[in-house]
Design a protein around this motif. Sequence first.
Motif, PDB file in Angstrom:
ATOM      1  N   ILE A  61       6.772 -97.276 -45.418  1.00  0.00           N
ATOM      2  CA  ILE A  61       7.593 -98.142 -44.568  1.00  0.00           C
ATOM      3  C   ILE A  61       8.059 -97.259 -43.416  1.00  0.00           C
ATOM      4  CG2 ILE A  61       9.733 -99.483 -44.455  1.00  0.00           C
ATOM      5  CD1 ILE A  61       9.257-100.214 -47.404  1.00  0.00           C
ATOM      6  N   ALA A  62       7.498 -97.457 -42.245  1.00  0.00           N
ATOM      7  CA  ALA A  62       7.586 -96.465 -41.176  1.00  0.00           C
ATOM      8  C   ALA A  62       8.843 -96.568 -40.329  1.00  0.00           C
ATOM      9  CB  ALA A  62       6.352 -96.567 -40.273  1.00  0.00           C
ATOM     10  N   PHE A  63       9.519 -97.720 -40.341  1.00  0.00           N
ATOM     11  CA  PHE A  63      10.621 -97.908 -39.401  1.00  0.00           C
ATOM     12  C   PHE A  63      12.002 -97.762 -40.042  1.00  0.00           C
ATOM     13  CE2 PHE A  63       6.992 -99.908 -37.380  1.00  0.00           C
ATOM     14  CZ  PHE A  63       7.082 -99.384 -36.101  1.00  0.00           C
ATOM     15  N   VAL A  64      12.063 -97.350 -41.299  1.00  0.00           N
ATOM     16  CA  VAL A  64      13.323 -97.035 -41.956  1.00  0.00           C
ATOM     17  C   VAL A  64      13.504 -95.523 -41.932  1.00  0.00           C
ATOM     18  CG1 VAL A  64      14.569 -97.016 -44.152  1.00  0.00           C
ATOM     19  CG2 VAL A  64      13.379 -99.084 -43.404  1.00  0.00           C
ATOM     20  N   LYS A  65      14.647 -95.072 -41.396  1.00  0.00           N
ATOM     21  CA  LYS A  65      14.874 -93.638 -41.217  1.00  0.00           C
ATOM     22  C   LYS A  65      15.767 -93.020 -42.283  1.00  0.00           C
ATOM     23  CE  LYS A  65      14.625 -93.901 -36.144  1.00  0.00           C
ATOM     24  NZ  LYS A  65      15.318 -93.565 -34.889  1.00  0.00           N
ATOM     25  N   HIS A 324       2.920 -88.977 -44.843  1.00  0.00           N
ATOM     26  CA  HIS A 324       4.163 -89.503 -44.305  1.00  0.00           C
ATOM     27  C   HIS A 324       3.835 -90.314 -43.053  1.00  0.00           C
ATOM     28  CE1 HIS A 324       6.310 -86.521 -46.781  1.00  0.00           C
ATOM     29  NE2 HIS A 324       5.451 -85.629 -46.312  1.00  0.00           N
ATOM     30  N   ALA A 325       4.632 -91.343 -42.809  1.00  0.00           N
ATOM     31  CA  ALA A 325       4.555 -92.083 -41.548  1.00  0.00           C
ATOM     32  C   ALA A 325       5.934 -92.670 -41.306  1.00  0.00           C
ATOM     33  CB  ALA A 325       3.498 -93.184 -41.607  1.00  0.00           C
ATOM     34  N   ARG A 326       6.591 -92.206 -40.256  1.00  0.00           N
ATOM     35  CA  ARG A 326       7.961 -92.639 -40.026  1.00  0.00           C
ATOM     36  C   ARG A 326       8.324 -92.474 -38.557  1.00  0.00           C
ATOM     37  NH1 ARG A 326      12.192 -89.620 -43.559  1.00  0.00           N
ATOM     38  NH2 ARG A 326      10.618 -90.205 -45.101  1.00  0.00           N
ATOM     39  N   GLN A 327       9.148 -93.379 -38.092  1.00  0.00           N
ATOM     40  CA  GLN A 327       9.732 -93.191 -36.776  1.00  0.00           C
ATOM     41  C   GLN A 327      10.919 -92.256 -36.929  1.00  0.00           C
ATOM     42  OE1 GLN A 327      11.603 -96.504 -34.673  1.00  0.00           O
ATOM     43  NE2 GLN A 327      10.569 -95.806 -32.818  1.00  0.00           N
ATOM     44  N   LEU A 328      10.797 -91.056 -36.388  1.00  0.00           N
ATOM     45  CA  LEU A 328      11.830 -90.046 -36.518  1.00  0.00           C
ATOM     46  C   LEU A 328      12.868 -90.192 -35.403  1.00  0.00           C
ATOM     47  CD1 LEU A 328       9.522 -87.017 -37.380  1.00  0.00           C
ATOM     48  CD2 LEU A 328      10.842 -88.424 -38.965  1.00  0.00           C
ATOM     49  N   GLU A 334       7.261 -94.632 -30.688  1.00  0.00           N
ATOM     50  CA  GLU A 334       6.161 -94.026 -31.427  1.00  0.00           C
ATOM     51  C   GLU A 334       6.601 -93.752 -32.853  1.00  0.00           C
ATOM     52  OE1 GLU A 334       5.508 -90.488 -29.167  1.00  0.00           O
ATOM     53  OE2 GLU A 334       7.402 -89.594 -29.768  1.00  0.00           O
ATOM     54  N   ILE A 335       5.641 -93.491 -33.708  1.00  0.00           N
ATOM     55  CA  ILE A 335       5.922 -92.977 -35.045  1.00  0.00           C
ATOM     56  C   ILE A 335       5.147 -91.679 -35.226  1.00  0.00           C
ATOM     57  CG2 ILE A 335       6.278 -95.292 -35.997  1.00  0.00           C
ATOM     58  CD1 ILE A 335       3.591 -94.859 -37.505  1.00  0.00           C
ATOM     59  N   THR A 336       5.617 -90.862 -36.156  1.00  0.00           N
ATOM     60  CA  THR A 336       4.927 -89.615 -36.482  1.00  0.00           C
ATOM     61  C   THR A 336       4.222 -89.770 -37.822  1.00  0.00           C
ATOM     62  OG1 THR A 336       6.481 -88.227 -35.256  1.00  0.00           O
ATOM     63  CG2 THR A 336       5.227 -87.162 -37.002  1.00  0.00           C
ATOM     64  N   VAL A 337       2.963 -89.414 -37.847  1.00  0.00           N
ATOM     65  CA  VAL A 337       2.150 -89.489 -39.077  1.00  0.00           C
ATOM     66  C   VAL A 337       1.744 -88.078 -39.484  1.00  0.00           C
ATOM     67  CG1 VAL A 337       0.053 -90.404 -40.129  1.00  0.00           C
ATOM     68  CG2 VAL A 337       1.268 -91.763 -38.420  1.00  0.00           C
ATOM     69  N   VAL A 338       1.924 -87.775 -40.758  1.00  0.00           N
ATOM     70  CA  VAL A 338       1.418 -86.532 -41.334  1.00  0.00           C
ATOM     71  C   VAL A 338       0.346 -86.920 -42.361  1.00  0.00           C
ATOM     72  CG1 VAL A 338       1.959 -84.475 -42.665  1.00  0.00           C
ATOM     73  CG2 VAL A 338       3.617 -85.368 -41.013  1.00  0.00           C
TER      74      VAL A 338
END
Length: 342
Positions: A61-65, A324-328, A334-338
């Motif tokens: 879930i990428a947009f929860v920080k 990982h995939a998250r908006q930091l 953008e989001i950052t993907v590892v």
Amino acid sequence: MPTSTFAFSTSEEYFPAARRELVDEFGQRATVERLGPDIGALTLRDGSLQELAEACRTRPIAFVKHLTEEIARIPLKEAADLDAVVRGALAAVPRDLPRGPLAVQAWVSGQNPLEFGSADLFRALSEALEKQGFSAVRSGAAFVLSAFITPSGVLLGLGNPADGLSDWPGGRVRLARSPRTISRAEFKLEEALKVFDLTLPRSGTAVDLGASPGGWTRILRTQGLKVWAVDPGDLDARLLSDPGVQHARTTAGNFFGTNKARFDVVVNDMKMDPKLTCDIMLTAAGRLRPGGTAVVTLKLAHGNVADAVRSCLGQLRRKYDIRHARQLHHNRHEITVVAERH
């Protein structure tokens, strides 16, 4: 079935995307309420903070920080009195919570409706908790007491750093410029290393795609990696004198067409359509050693960004395992993907 409520933080602009991801994941078990510009509450039937955090990490879930389990809400009229907020917090903290270090994190979502701010709230809570046998700290404790000032009052939450996704208030990682900083883009990679507890090889070779002016290249060099910096643009002069940096003044496509080097790490912060970025990363996978690490930012356009991210991650999964995939915090649109090479 029992229900629990969890506060989550997100970017103000991407709150709808966070809501969409959570509802898609938990379906009829979940209801989402917006409490402030960048904070929401997820009420989940028969759910736990650990389950929610695991979904955020692995689905992803990428947009929860940031996450915490709600333990109390103090309405605006009552919250106007700081002493009342402190009393409410002390009453909500479980009596069996082990005494010792307790992280206290306070922040404001949107415009502050109260006469006191997050610093005042942190100080008052810390002093009161000290009298209860706790040692109030800002981070690094086994448990975190979160206090969010919202337009409707103060929300209090309790959790642990691992299930909170970040050991910073609301996931708002604070990094400072130094004399060595080349560009603010460095903060995105530096934050990813911290938040994801990401360990890069202490030796080997990396390729930085879209490197100019060289911020990510500098961070990779501090990790001990030799770097191919690929960009038609200029690099910072300090990097040009570094024997561990080779500047390929060309595009990523031309570079992979002519250079046969293999890499341990590939990073990519290029400003382009995310599907094109994924195409480049699939090409880069052919030069990345199995198990090698990839860090890439996917730029977001307007529209249904949740579906766009899901599609891009599916594209990357052809050759990578998504870690990982998250908006930091230091990401904007953008989001950052590892990811790890299959």
